[in-house]
Design an enzyme around this catalytic site. Sequence first.
Site, mmCIF file in Angstrom:
data_model
loop_
_atom_site.group_PDB
_atom_site.id
_atom_site.type_symbol
_atom_site.label_atom_id
_atom_site.label_comp_id
_atom_site.label_asym_id
_atom_site.label_seq_id
_atom_site.Cartn_x
_atom_site.Cartn_y
_atom_site.Cartn_z
ATOM 1 C CB CYS A 170 -0.861 0.015 1.251
ATOM 2 S SG CYS A 170 -1.720 -1.529 1.526
ATOM 3 N NE ARG A 183 4.250 1.536 -1.592
ATOM 4 C CZ ARG A 183 5.429 0.969 -1.418
ATOM 5 N NH1 ARG A 183 6.419 1.306 -2.172
ATOM 6 N NH2 ARG A 183 5.608 0.080 -0.476
ATOM 7 C CD1 TRP A 229 -2.451 -4.408 -4.779
ATOM 8 C CD2 TRP A 229 -2.101 -5.822 -3.093
ATOM 9 N NE1 TRP A 229 -2.298 -5.660 -5.317
ATOM 10 C CE2 TRP A 229 -2.082 -6.540 -4.310
ATOM 11 C CE3 TRP A 229 -1.896 -6.526 -1.901
ATOM 12 C CZ2 TRP A 229 -1.868 -7.917 -4.368
ATOM 13 C CZ3 TRP A 229 -1.695 -7.891 -1.949
ATOM 14 C CH2 TRP A 229 -1.684 -8.572 -3.185
ATOM 15 C CG ASN A 286 2.871 -1.092 3.079
ATOM 16 O OD1 ASN A 286 2.268 -2.076 2.656
ATOM 17 N ND2 ASN A 286 4.048 -0.722 2.613
ATOM 18 N N GLY A 287 1.614 -3.434 5.139
ATOM 19 C CA GLY A 287 2.226 -4.656 5.655
ATOM 20 C C GLY A 287 1.158 -5.639 6.099
ATOM 21 C CD GLU A 318 10.061 -9.325 -17.950
ATOM 22 O OE1 GLU A 318 9.942 -10.185 -17.063
ATOM 23 O OE2 GLU A 318 9.694 -8.149 -17.771
ATOM 24 C CE LYS A 373 6.645 -6.098 -18.063
ATOM 25 N NZ LYS A 373 7.344 -6.876 -17.190
ATOM 26 C CD GLU A 408 3.636 -7.601 -15.373
ATOM 27 O OE1 GLU A 408 3.542 -7.677 -14.149
ATOM 28 O OE2 GLU A 408 4.717 -7.358 -15.951
ATOM 29 C CG HIS A 455 8.400 -33.111 -23.087
ATOM 30 N ND1 HIS A 455 8.585 -34.477 -23.134
ATOM 31 C CD2 HIS A 455 9.522 -32.565 -23.607
ATOM 32 C CE1 HIS A 455 9.791 -34.732 -23.640
ATOM 33 N NE2 HIS A 455 10.368 -33.582 -23.936
ATOM 34 C CE LYS A 496 7.780 -0.275 -10.561
ATOM 35 N NZ LYS A 496 7.758 -1.358 -11.539
HETATM 36 C C1 G6P Z 1 6.162 -7.122 -8.693
HETATM 37 C C2 G6P Z 1 6.356 -6.168 -9.854
HETATM 38 C C3 G6P Z 1 7.350 -6.755 -10.846
HETATM 39 C C4 G6P Z 1 8.660 -7.078 -10.152
HETATM 40 C C5 G6P Z 1 8.456 -7.967 -8.927
HETATM 41 C C6 G6P Z 1 9.710 -8.021 -8.085
HETATM 42 O O1 G6P Z 1 5.528 -8.272 -9.125
HETATM 43 O O2 G6P Z 1 5.128 -5.914 -10.502
HETATM 44 O O3 G6P Z 1 7.575 -5.831 -11.882
HETATM 45 O O4 G6P Z 1 9.512 -7.733 -11.049
HETATM 46 O O5 G6P Z 1 7.417 -7.441 -8.097
HETATM 47 O O6 G6P Z 1 9.919 -6.743 -7.541
HETATM 48 P P1 G6P Z 1 11.321 -6.155 -7.160
HETATM 49 O O7 G6P Z 1 11.026 -4.778 -6.647
HETATM 50 O O8 G6P Z 1 11.884 -7.051 -6.096
HETATM 51 O O9 G6P Z 1 12.173 -6.142 -8.391
#
Ligand code: G6P
Length: 612
Positions: A2, A27, A76, A102-103, A485, A489, A492, A508, A607
């Site tokens: 958050c 966040r 969040w 937050n937490g 990756e 993307k 998400e 497989h 994030k």
């Molecule tokens: C979240 C973000 C990703 C990121 C991951 C790890 O899922 O949306 O973009 O790769 O966390 O976050 P960090 O801050 O540890 O790179």
Amino acid sequence: MCGIVGFTGNHQAAPVLLDGLAKLEYRGYDSAGIAIRDGKSNTEIIKEKGKLKVLGEMTDWGNAVRGCCGIGHTRWATHGEPSALNAHPHSSDDENVIAVHNGIIENYQELKEKLSKQGYTFKSQTDTEVAVKLIDYYYKKYNEGPVDCIVRAMLRIRGSYALCVMFKDYPDEIYTARKDSPMIIGIANGETYVASDVPAILKYTRNVYYIGNHEIARLEKGKVTFYNIDREEISKPLTEIKWDAEAAEKGGYEHFMLKEIHEQPKVILDTINSVVQNGQISFESVDLSDDVMRSIRQVYIVACGSAYHVGMAVQYVIEELTSLSVRVELASEFRYRKMSLQDNSLVIIISQSGETADSLAALRSAKKQGVRTLGIVNVVGSSIAREAESVFYTLAGPEISVATTKAYSTQLIAGYLLALQFAKARAEITDERYAQLISEINSIPAKIEKILSDKERIQWFSSKLVGIKDAFFIGRGIDYAISLEGSLKMKEISYIHSEAYAAGELKHGPISLIEDGTVVISVVTQPELYEKTVSNMVEVKSRGANLVGVTTYGNYAMEDTADFVIFVPKIDPLFAGSLSVIPLQLMSYYVSVGKGFDVDKPRNLAKSVTVE
Ligand code: G6P
């Protein structure tokens, strides 16, 4: 996850809070709220479900609420659905204590039972309300003051928290406490700010204090006092934030994600230049000596999400250039594995935020075993940066879009430079090859510019993918790491079911899912594996796949196999991932825009994942 903002000063607080929360919306964004105090003991709490815009409109962007001290929150959800009731701030029934958090408070059930026996009742389903009432309980029971009752609560709470608390009897003050959730405090012009991340307060000040674990701060106008858990006053250094305030704005782009995609050449160059001078890498700033690099036998790369995908790609590069053995681990798994780490190991934690709960826990567990640690981190002063023995800072600047692009790309660069430095320190590379690879790394920014200059073609093709339900990404070696990756993307931000497979694994199982029109995106940049992957492409094509190829200029025969081909400039195959990922970022971006989604704030995601 958050976002928290607090302010006490001479201006109206609500507009400052809403402005700061807007910068932190990445966040969390399922509900938001503020509590504003008018200098006496009157407090107004306004909170609502939905994005910050809803709260903004309810309060005329803060102008309708008067008072110069306040706290705000963008949520969040963890405990309790997104709703006005569960939104923060939470308060004790008499509004003696009001807080945002937050937490996660892990033992909140047990604490709730304890408080229920004392006559407390609960309106929301949140763990935060329990924390608020616990603080209220100690405040009234011992009658000692804010710091003392917060400390008493901290000693009972298990879990993680960044808390901002206001007390009725202290109208111009905010109290904060932290454990394993980020929080910074800034002072400027006789006013004090607190926030869970830098962008929220960058507009007002660049001088910040990092509040440490198990520490408490008392915020008054233009003044902050820190205490440890023993309630002793402590002093903390002031740190200057070097980020450019404009870097946290959209700067004319429709979305942060597109802006950040375009920033990649610059931030990659900045990251290279931070350790490469005159064609030589120096790890002085990273604090990792050649002697230490020579002594290492085993490397563990530990991370989450996209940062884990960086680890997958970097693994191939380190193993290609050195005799080191590398294991890449998901932090959420690594932290609970009963793994005995070998002596002479290096654990590398990759994290943009430096606050991801699982990555931080993995770092701590490695340290507990006495193993050397290195953080590849973007946010200066974050927990992982502070706790790792060595830190390689990526210079991506503030990344706002939830889906990472530029931080990911700078992490890759850090990984390449690390691999190269390992090879050099261990005398496993010739001077010629070293010089050639440095020059190849230096060529990456301009080559990315070239890909970006042709983005309209990718945009055009992406518009045809808007209606698809599934996508598969395939590749081998580094191309597989990039496929992971690309697939992440796509899912998400576009909400398209998407999976990445090592191309050799297709037979497989996944090949049974291929039918007429199924989109398969193949990344094919590794010359040694080219023919193998092309064979896999032919196999899916003959089962009806709509085939996309991402390959290097020169591989024109790919056009005979794939329905649409994206070419990227030639580069040493070790670094091809830095180029092939760019079209995949653009593709997912344009599909998301085409579907009308909120690209920068995809549903259910945050994030900075500061809870397990
Ligand atoms: C979240 C973000 C990703 C990121 C991951 C790890 O899922 O949306 O973009 O790769 O966390 O976050 P960090 O801050 O540890 O790179």
